[in-house]
Design a protein around this motif. Sequence first.
Motif, PDB file in Angstrom:
ATOM      1  N   ILE A 267      -9.250   7.285  10.760  1.00 32.03           N
ATOM      2  CA  ILE A 267      -8.206   8.275  11.041  1.00 32.03           C
ATOM      3  C   ILE A 267      -7.356   8.552   9.802  1.00 32.03           C
ATOM      4  N   ASP A 268      -6.643   9.626   9.867  1.00 31.24           N
ATOM      5  CA  ASP A 268      -5.626   9.907   8.863  1.00 31.24           C
ATOM      6  C   ASP A 268      -4.426   9.022   9.192  1.00 31.24           C
ATOM      7  N   PRO A 269      -4.049   8.113   8.282  1.00 31.06           N
ATOM      8  CA  PRO A 269      -2.984   7.157   8.634  1.00 31.06           C
ATOM      9  C   PRO A 269      -1.637   7.828   8.920  1.00 31.06           C
ATOM     10  N   GLU A 273      -4.943  11.605  13.271  1.00 32.90           N
ATOM     11  CA  GLU A 273      -6.115  12.428  13.594  1.00 32.90           C
ATOM     12  C   GLU A 273      -7.409  11.741  13.153  1.00 32.90           C
ATOM     13  N   THR A 274      -8.451  11.897  13.980  1.00 32.78           N
ATOM     14  CA  THR A 274      -9.745  11.311  13.634  1.00 32.78           C
ATOM     15  C   THR A 274     -10.381  12.101  12.494  1.00 32.78           C
ATOM     16  N   LYS A 275     -10.990  11.349  11.541  1.00 34.43           N
ATOM     17  CA  LYS A 275     -11.664  11.998  10.424  1.00 34.43           C
ATOM     18  C   LYS A 275     -13.164  12.010  10.692  1.00 34.43           C
ATOM     19  N   LEU A 283      -9.261   2.575   9.000  1.00 37.74           N
ATOM     20  CA  LEU A 283     -10.205   2.109  10.009  1.00 37.74           C
ATOM     21  C   LEU A 283      -9.441   1.649  11.242  1.00 37.74           C
ATOM     22  N   VAL A 284      -9.877   2.137  12.405  1.00 37.03           N
ATOM     23  CA  VAL A 284      -9.263   1.753  13.672  1.00 37.03           C
ATOM     24  C   VAL A 284     -10.363   1.140  14.540  1.00 37.03           C
TER      25      VAL A 284
END
Lengths: 430, 143
Positions: A267-269, A273-275, A283-284
């Motif tokens: 995601i964008d930290p 939003e998911t990349k 990383l999530v």
Amino acid sequence: MFWQKDIEMISRRALEELQLKRLKQTVRQAYKNIPFYKEHFSKLHIQPKDITSLKDIRKLPFTTREDLREYYPFGMLAVTKEQVVRLHTSSGTTGKPKAIFFTKKDVDRAAELIARCLIMTGVAKGDVLQNMMTYGLFTGALVMHYGAEKVGVLVIPAGPGNTKRQIALMQDFKTTTLHITPSYALYLATVMQNEGLDPQKDFSLRRAYLGSEPYSEETRKKIEKFFHIDVYNSYGLSEMNGPGVAFECREKNGMHLWEDNFIMEVIDPDTGETKPDGEKGELVLTTLYREAMPILRYRTRDITRILPGKCKCGRTHRRISRIIGRTDDMIIVRGVNIFPQQIERVLMGVKAVAQNYQIVLESYDQMTVRVEIVKELFDGKVDHLVNLRNEITEKIRSEILVRPKVELLEPGTLPVSEGKAIRVIDKRTL
Amino acid sequence: MEVKQISLFLENKKGRLSEALDVLAKADINIRALSIADTSDFGILRLIVPDPDKAKKVLTKSSFTVRESDVIAVGVSDKPGGLASVLKLLTDADINVEYMYAFVEKSGEKAVVVLRTDSISNGKKALKKAGVTVLSSRDVYGL
């Protein structure tokens, strides 16, 4: 070689079905047993039944390390205290600890993942693994230990430090495999060199697993070349069992993340939003196969990207790149985001500097990079040193777009790390 | 035997120079000549001592970064123009002087200068050919 071929080679479709099934279970289990999640679900007006596809994971709340700290010690536990058999706390690089519990099954499942990793890199019965990670509250050593025993190799629980004894153990028991931090591997190389030992002739080493600190490809090459071994990148974090979350296969091109046990998102930290695959971000991870502590969408703070495309080894679990940095390692100088690993990458490409380095921040527009020169390459000439300093300055500048001040130091000046290295000294006050 | 010079890398840290000199003092090594080349954040200390091998050993043992290299020691007439004439010889022979420094003591009537040329053997040859007194290591260490 495979430990669980059917699951390692599972088709993407079957894997996604399995993920969804386990995600639903995990969500139900978290909602039912952990008040923290129940609370957050109702704030977001969602219920477990709203999760009907893998994409629905984006509806779920993030879990941060602050949450784990706030609910320390038992607040994130999904089972009774009688059901847990092991406690670890996070490596505690920064601040208050996080408690991580394992049931008996969790211990076994974490070991299974390690077993996959070891077999994947060519380990077999008869191998001798010297485990130089810290035993104790840190997951690094114990989780590897259990996995290695599962495979049936001889494990030497050496722990870190006491380098002369490490060398003796490696020689006496013909260690083939090391589990070690990159900074300690570099230090070990220096000691061997000073003792006049030949890593190829005097030892039986074949491979090393490097983890728990981010490091660069150049460092890997340097270690591989010195020891004449294969170095495999290992990724894990205590909150997600410890080591064995993602691991390199023999292709050494990204780490397979065991997607039957974890769902990964990048995601964008800043926005959450998911990349898309291939793009850098935080990383999530969501656990899919844990009893004691299911964790939803954990913000690892590690920066990586998902590597698009299939791996030649045939495993279908997608790969992540080596960790590029941590969102909290990131330093900002003159408004530019910089990761220490970028600087390390530059230094490892310069022959006349040693492995150890330090970044000192004294103001918001100036950074100093302190590097040790290599003793053997000192020839007594001022212009050579000045050229060296200029070369390093220029190479770092072209990498990070900020011109650092480079200080050349005598070898052995910087503190040597036998655990996690401290690379950044931030003297700036807000 | 060539005259040996000890070069020492010194980072810009308070007390580092005196630490190095302390090591030599404790090993009972007398310094015959010295020079420091410095930049804004590091320096190189160059030394001529009677027993360079021993000096190198004790300094290395105390974790200093040390290099031993060859230099030329010449006796120069102690009068105006003495050194200039020696340097002119080298310039004429197309030999570059990287750095030089002087001894405090004299050898007989002559001042002693340490020279580092790009090629030590060519430098020596040119100087000897022109009749300049090139000192042996024994002459120098005994000063």
